[in-house]
Design a protein around this motif. Sequence first.
Motif, mmCIF file in Angstrom:
data_model
loop_
_atom_site.group_PDB
_atom_site.id
_atom_site.type_symbol
_atom_site.label_atom_id
_atom_site.label_comp_id
_atom_site.label_asym_id
_atom_site.label_seq_id
_atom_site.Cartn_x
_atom_site.Cartn_y
_atom_site.Cartn_z
ATOM 1 N N SER A 39 -8.601 -76.281 -18.449
ATOM 2 C CA SER A 39 -9.577 -76.082 -17.374
ATOM 3 C C SER A 39 -9.234 -74.866 -16.523
ATOM 4 C CB SER A 39 -9.648 -77.331 -16.489
ATOM 5 O OG SER A 39 -8.454 -77.504 -15.738
ATOM 6 N N ARG A 40 -8.001 -74.365 -16.660
ATOM 7 C CA ARG A 40 -7.570 -73.190 -15.892
ATOM 8 C C ARG A 40 -7.402 -71.963 -16.782
ATOM 9 N NH1 ARG A 40 -6.265 -77.684 -13.422
ATOM 10 N NH2 ARG A 40 -6.566 -77.751 -11.161
ATOM 11 N N GLY A 41 -8.046 -71.985 -17.946
ATOM 12 C CA GLY A 41 -8.143 -70.777 -18.750
ATOM 13 C C GLY A 41 -7.192 -70.661 -19.914
ATOM 14 N N PHE A 42 -6.238 -71.585 -20.060
ATOM 15 C CA PHE A 42 -5.333 -71.524 -21.201
ATOM 16 C C PHE A 42 -6.021 -72.018 -22.470
ATOM 17 C CE2 PHE A 42 -1.960 -71.288 -18.010
ATOM 18 C CZ PHE A 42 -1.041 -70.462 -18.619
ATOM 19 N N ILE A 43 -5.567 -71.522 -23.606
ATOM 20 C CA ILE A 43 -6.019 -71.985 -24.914
ATOM 21 C C ILE A 43 -5.021 -73.028 -25.414
ATOM 22 C CG2 ILE A 43 -6.404 -71.306 -27.324
ATOM 23 C CD1 ILE A 43 -7.018 -68.451 -26.176
ATOM 24 N N PHE A 44 -5.521 -74.193 -25.823
ATOM 25 C CA PHE A 44 -4.651 -75.207 -26.416
ATOM 26 C C PHE A 44 -4.291 -74.711 -27.809
ATOM 27 C CE2 PHE A 44 -4.441 -79.838 -28.119
ATOM 28 C CZ PHE A 44 -3.068 -79.817 -28.042
ATOM 29 N N HIS A 45 -3.062 -74.263 -27.959
ATOM 30 C CA HIS A 45 -2.644 -73.495 -29.126
ATOM 31 C C HIS A 45 -2.084 -74.376 -30.244
ATOM 32 C CE1 HIS A 45 -0.799 -70.222 -31.392
ATOM 33 N NE2 HIS A 45 0.378 -70.795 -31.278
ATOM 34 N N SER A 46 -1.243 -75.337 -29.892
ATOM 35 C CA SER A 46 -0.551 -76.110 -30.928
ATOM 36 C C SER A 46 0.136 -77.303 -30.274
ATOM 37 C CB SER A 46 0.489 -75.222 -31.628
ATOM 38 O OG SER A 46 1.158 -75.925 -32.654
ATOM 39 N N GLU A 47 0.499 -78.293 -31.087
ATOM 40 C CA GLU A 47 1.343 -79.367 -30.579
ATOM 41 C C GLU A 47 2.199 -79.921 -31.711
ATOM 42 O OE1 GLU A 47 -0.524 -82.924 -29.116
ATOM 43 O OE2 GLU A 47 -1.909 -83.067 -30.801
ATOM 44 N N HIS A 48 3.387 -80.359 -31.344
ATOM 45 C CA HIS A 48 4.303 -81.018 -32.264
ATOM 46 C C HIS A 48 4.706 -82.344 -31.650
ATOM 47 C CE1 HIS A 48 4.912 -77.431 -34.803
ATOM 48 N NE2 HIS A 48 4.824 -76.770 -33.674
ATOM 49 N N ALA A 65 1.740 -76.547 -26.721
ATOM 50 C CA ALA A 65 1.779 -75.093 -26.581
ATOM 51 C C ALA A 65 0.417 -74.591 -26.111
ATOM 52 C CB ALA A 65 2.154 -74.437 -27.908
ATOM 53 N N PHE A 66 0.433 -73.843 -25.005
ATOM 54 C CA PHE A 66 -0.785 -73.275 -24.437
ATOM 55 C C PHE A 66 -0.647 -71.758 -24.408
ATOM 56 C CE2 PHE A 66 -0.144 -77.466 -22.552
ATOM 57 C CZ PHE A 66 -1.351 -78.079 -22.869
ATOM 58 N N ARG A 67 -1.658 -71.047 -24.947
ATOM 59 C CA ARG A 67 -1.599 -69.600 -25.062
ATOM 60 C C ARG A 67 -2.507 -68.943 -24.031
ATOM 61 N NH1 ARG A 67 -3.709 -69.193 -29.633
ATOM 62 N NH2 ARG A 67 -5.531 -67.870 -29.264
ATOM 63 N N LYS A 68 -1.984 -67.899 -23.408
ATOM 64 C CA LYS A 68 -2.818 -67.106 -22.496
ATOM 65 C C LYS A 68 -3.746 -66.219 -23.325
ATOM 66 C CE LYS A 68 -2.542 -63.831 -18.634
ATOM 67 N NZ LYS A 68 -1.642 -63.225 -17.629
ATOM 68 N N PRO A 69 -5.033 -66.176 -23.017
ATOM 69 C CA PRO A 69 -5.959 -65.331 -23.789
ATOM 70 C C PRO A 69 -5.525 -63.870 -23.779
ATOM 71 C CG PRO A 69 -7.172 -66.841 -22.376
ATOM 72 C CD PRO A 69 -5.734 -66.951 -21.973
ATOM 73 N N GLY A 70 -5.872 -63.169 -24.849
ATOM 74 C CA GLY A 70 -5.549 -61.751 -24.974
ATOM 75 C C GLY A 70 -4.631 -61.489 -26.147
ATOM 76 N N ASP A 71 -4.449 -60.228 -26.468
ATOM 77 C CA ASP A 71 -3.592 -59.820 -27.576
ATOM 78 C C ASP A 71 -2.155 -59.665 -27.107
ATOM 79 O OD1 ASP A 71 -5.738 -59.738 -29.354
ATOM 80 O OD2 ASP A 71 -6.232 -57.669 -28.792
ATOM 81 N N ASN A 72 -1.232 -60.206 -27.862
ATOM 82 C CA ASN A 72 0.183 -60.098 -27.556
ATOM 83 C C ASN A 72 0.639 -58.645 -27.726
ATOM 84 O OD1 ASN A 72 2.940 -60.397 -27.272
ATOM 85 N ND2 ASN A 72 3.229 -61.351 -29.273
ATOM 86 N N PRO A 73 1.098 -57.976 -26.649
ATOM 87 C CA PRO A 73 1.477 -56.566 -26.759
ATOM 88 C C PRO A 73 2.783 -56.335 -27.518
ATOM 89 C CG PRO A 73 1.941 -57.375 -24.553
ATOM 90 C CD PRO A 73 1.215 -58.471 -25.260
ATOM 91 N N ASN A 74 3.593 -57.369 -27.634
ATOM 92 C CA ASN A 74 4.877 -57.259 -28.340
ATOM 93 C C ASN A 74 4.969 -58.370 -29.380
ATOM 94 O OD1 ASN A 74 5.759 -56.602 -25.101
ATOM 95 N ND2 ASN A 74 6.180 -55.049 -26.648
#
Length: 252
Positions: free
Chosen positions: A63-72, A112-121
Amino acid sequence: MGNSATDDEFYRHFAFVINHLMRLLKPGRVVAVDCMNVPAMKGKDGFIGLKDFRGDLIRQFTSRGFIFHSEHCAWKDPLIEATRTKALGLMHKQLMKDSSMCRAGIPQYILAFRKPGDNPNPIAHPNGLDYFIGENEPTSGYLSHERWRRYASPVWMDIDFSRTLNYRAGRDVADEKHIAPMALDLIERALWLWSNPGDVVLTPFMGIGSEVYCAVEMGRFGIGIELKDTYFKQAKKNVAGASAEKTADLLA
């Protein structure tokens, strides 16, 4: 924040943490959250059962803009949990009395929650998975692939929950003992997957310093925040020990 009077109060406070994690994190990078669902108590909640803490965290982050990326999901022995918590639903005598009240043990999750955008590194592993964190390391086949299958599994069956800083650094009876130390296996896998050597790793709830300790051990930098003075002092000792070990390795 676990001392909040109500669940609503907890999430109001936790919203500030999520918002600042979004502010601080690089685009395309990951926040990893270690969590378990919460038992509901008859006296406090009016029923015996479970509260969907995992699901609430997912909803709070997304709800605050993170992408639900993965879970283990990390497997834990229900007998150990039963012995520690005395939970009614895990008692063998409950099976014989009325198994409608029997339940599963409460698993541990890494969300795991990912911030939107392309990883620069990019976090590249040109040599594949050249070492393994966990129990029962694969020893045959194409090892990088076999090890990766373990990491990519949605259920981690090979986490050693006894390998914690309380175990590794508990050399002094006067040392502060963390009530729920995090398994180092979980931290190291998350760091390997979602950070590069030289990166800065932030933990807003440091405890006795497990995440910062592992970050230093793995060639990262760590920033930790901790409210409890005795935990903070123990974290300083633990991280100093990791720094000394790392320096010795570099000089060897």
